[in-house]
Design an enzyme around this catalytic site. Structure first.
Site: not given
Lengths: 382, 142
Positions: A82, A202-203, A330
Site C-alpha cells: 500500500c 473497511c476501506s 483505496h
C-alpha cells in the site's frame, strides 16, 4: 542539494472496482491530468516512476507511455504494497534531489478486484483461513486496534467515529467514491466483518489513479511555475524493525514511528506545525493508532482526539479531509499519490468546501503490510 | 489414495507429531539473543546472527494478547470464528482460532490464560484425502 517541488498533480475520480477498461488507460488519464495541471508536455518529462501492485510484472509504466507518448525516457516500475504510489513519488524525488533529472513524472494506478484482501492461502496442505485464526485484512487491522483497546481502553464506538468523520468529509469531495453521511448508529449497526470493524469501517475497493510532476528549483524558475508549486520538505520511508509478535501480527506502529521521526527531522519541523494530515485509514481501527504514531497527540490520547473533533475539518489538525481510504477509496498503488494530491490541493488553497484554512504544512502517510511506510511533509511554496 | 489408518499430518511445519507421543509446537530460538521464531530458518532477523538457530519446545500455556471475531470470510469457511494472538509462556507468539468460548466480545477477556490444544483440523482434508492435526487455543479451566 536542490529543493524538489510538485508543480502538477491530480487524480481520477475513484470509481467502483472493475469499472475501468485497462490499467494503462487509467494511469494515462491521471498522467495527462497532472501534466495539464503543470502546463507541461510528456516530451518534457525526463523519467517516469510508476506504482502499481496487482500487475507488478506487467511493465505498467511503459504501457502508460504507449498510451500518451513513447519518448524513450527511463521508466521505473514500483511495487511496495500500500506504499506503492508514495514509493514511486519518492523515487522521482530522490532522482531530482541527486541532480540526475530536473523534471519527472510519477504515476500510481490500480484496477482492483472485489471482496476481501489477504488470507487467500497459498502453500501446500489445507486452507488455513478460519483454522489458524484469520489473515484477512479486516481481522488483521481489527487485532491491531484491539491492541490499542487493550492498552488504553479504546472503544468500538470510538473506532466507529472515525468512519463517521471520514464519510462526512467525503461529502465535500467530488473525487471520492462515496458522498454520503454515515451516522454513528449506521456505522455501528452495519454488517460486522471482523469485530470491531463493520463494513462501513473497511476501506473501499475502487479503481483509481493519481499522478504528480516533480521538478528541481532551477527548472521551477526556468518554467515560471512557482505560483502554485508545493515544496517537498521531507520524504521518508521505513521497513518494519524486528518486533516480538511480528510473525503473526504486523506492527504498523513501530514502522510508522520510525518513518515519522525521519520525516520530522528532514523537514526540520514538529507535529505542531502540521495543518492537515492524510493518513492510512485502511480500516477505522488503523486511523486512531496513527494519531499517536505520527505525534499528533501523546500516546493514549487518540480516543480523545476523535471524541472532541480535533481531527475533523475545523479542528486542530484535520485528518483525512479527502474522506480517506474509508470513503474516498483505496486503489492500492494509487493511494500514496492521491494523498499527495489532497494535501497539495489544500496548500494551494483550491480545496473548495473542504478547504483547511491557511494550510502551510501538510503530511501524507501510507503503510503497506510487509511492511513499508512512506511519509511526506509538503509545504506551500509561497 | 487415502488410507484409513494413516497418521494425520501437521497443519504447519512447527507442529510436531511424534510417534506414540503428544503433539507439540517447536520454535527456533536464537542462541545469541534468545529471539523465538516459528518454523525452520537459518539466521536471526533480530540480531543478525548467522546459523544461530536451535530448536526449542514451546509451551502449551499462554495468555490472550488480542483477538478479532470474524463474521465475513471466504466461501466455504464457517463463521463466526475468533482469530486470536497468544503469547506463550517462555517466548513465542502464535495466531490461531480461540475455541471453547462464545464469539461475543463481552465474553472474551484480553490477557486471559489459555491452553494450546491439538485437535483435528475442522475436518479439512487435502487433495489426497489426508487428515490434519491443528492447534487451537482454549480458555484455561480455573
Amino acid at each position: 542539494m536542490s529543493d524538489v517541488y510538485v508543480v502538477g498533480v491530480d487524480m481520477t475520480k475513484f470509481q467502483k472496482a472493475g469499472s475501468t477498461r485497462s490499467v494503462s488507460e487509467l494511469g494515462a488519464r491521471a498522467a495527462l491530468m497532472a501534466l495539464d495541471d503543470a502546463g507541461l508536455k510528456i516530451q518534457q518529462m525526463e523519467a517516469l516512476y510508476c506504482g502499481n501492485l496487482y500487475q507488478a510484472s506487467g511493465m505498467v509504466g511503459q504501457r502508460v507511455l504507449q498510451e500518451i507518448g513513447q519518448t524513450g525516457i527511463p521508466v521505473v516500475n514500483v511495487a511496495n504494497a500500500c506504499a506503492t504510489g508514495a514509493t514511486a513519488f519518492r523515487e522521482g524525488w530522490m532522482a531530482i534531489k541527486a541532480g540526475v533529472y530536473d523534471v519527472v513524472l510519477a504515476v500510481g494506478v490500480e484496477v482492483m478486484g472485489k471482496g476481501l484482501l489477504g488470507g487467500g492461502g497459498g502453500g501446500g496442505g489445507i486452507p488455513k483461513e478460519g483454522l489458524l485464526g484469520s489473515a484477512t485484512m479486516p481481522a488483521v487491522f481489527a487485532e491491531a486496534g484491539m491492541e490499542h483497546a487493550r492498552k488504553y481502553g479504546t472503544t468500538f464506538e470510538q473506532f466507529a467515529k472515525v468512519s463517521v468523520k471520514n464519510h462526512h468529509h467525503s461529502t465535500m469531495n467530488p473525487k471520492a467514491m462515496y458522498q454520503i453521511e454515515t451516522p454513528l448508529e449506521m456505522v455501528m449497526n452495519a454488517e460486522m466483518i471482523a469485530y470491531p470493524n463493520t463494513k462501513l469501517m473497511c476501506s473501499v475497493n475502487v479503481d483509481g489513479a493519481a499522478s504528480a510532476v516533480l521538478c528541481s528549483e532551477r527548472k521551477l524558475k526556468e518554467l515560471g511555475l512557482g505560483k502554485r508549486a508545493v515544496r517537498v520538505r521531507a520524504s521518508a520511508m521505513a521497513s518494519d524493525p524486528w518486533q516480538e509478535r511480528d510473525l503473526v501480527m504486523p506492527d504498523v506502529n513501530t514502522c510508522t514511528r520510525l518513518a515519522a521521526k525521519r520525516a520530522y527531522e528532514m523537514a526540520g519541523c514538529s507535529p505542531e506545525d502540521i495543518n492537515l494530515v492524510e493518513l492510512h485509514d485502511c480500516f477505522a481501527t488503523a486511523e486512531l493508532l496513527h494519531y499517536e504514531n505520527l505525534g499528533l497527540c501523546k500516546d493514549g490520547e487518540a480516543g480523545r482526539m476523535i471524541d472532541t473533533g480535533e481531527v475533523a475539518l475545523g479542528g486542530r489538525v484535520p485528518v483525512n479531509v479527502s474522506g480517506g481510504l474509508l470513503s474516498k477509496g483505496h486503489p492500492l498503488g494509487a493511494t500514496g499519490i492521491a494523498n499527495i494530491y489532497e494535501v497539495c490541493t489544500h496548500l494551494r488553497g483550491e480545496a473548495g468546501k473542504r478547504q483547511v484554512p491557511n494550510a502551510r504544512f501538510g503530511m501524507t502517510h501510507v503503510i503497506g503490510l510487509g511492511s513499508a511506510c512512506a511519509i511526506h511533509i509538503l509545504e506551500k511554496a509561497n | 489414495m487415502a488410507e484409513a489408518a494413516k497418521k494425520p499430518l501437521p497443519v504447519v511445519d512447527f507442529l510436531k507429531v511424534p510417534d506414540g507421543g503428544d503433539p507439540y509446537l517447536e520454535g527456533q530460538k536464537c542462541k545469541q539473543c534468545g529471539a523465538v521464531y516459528l518454523g525452520e530458518r537459518a539466521h536471526c532477523s533480530k540480531c543478525g546472527a548467522r546459523d544461530s538457530m536451535q530448536a526449542t519446545r514451546l509451551s502449551n500455556r499462554g495468555s490472550l494478547y488480542v483477538f478479532s471475531i470474524v463474521h465475513r470470510s471466504f466461501p466455504g469457511v464457517e463463521v463466526p470464528y475468533i482469530s486470536a494472538v497468544v503469547d506463550l509462556e517462555g517466548g513465542g507468539t502464535l495466531k490461531g482460532n480461540l475455541i471453547g468460548v462464545e464469539a461475543n466480545p463481552e465474553k472474551i477477556e484480553l490477557g486471559m490464560p489459555v491452553d494450546v490444544v491439538f485437535k483435528d483440523a475442522l475436518g479439512r482434508k487435502d487433495r489426497e484425502g489426508n487428515s490434519y492435526v491443528s492447534y487451537f487455543f482454549q480458555p484455561r479451566a480455573k
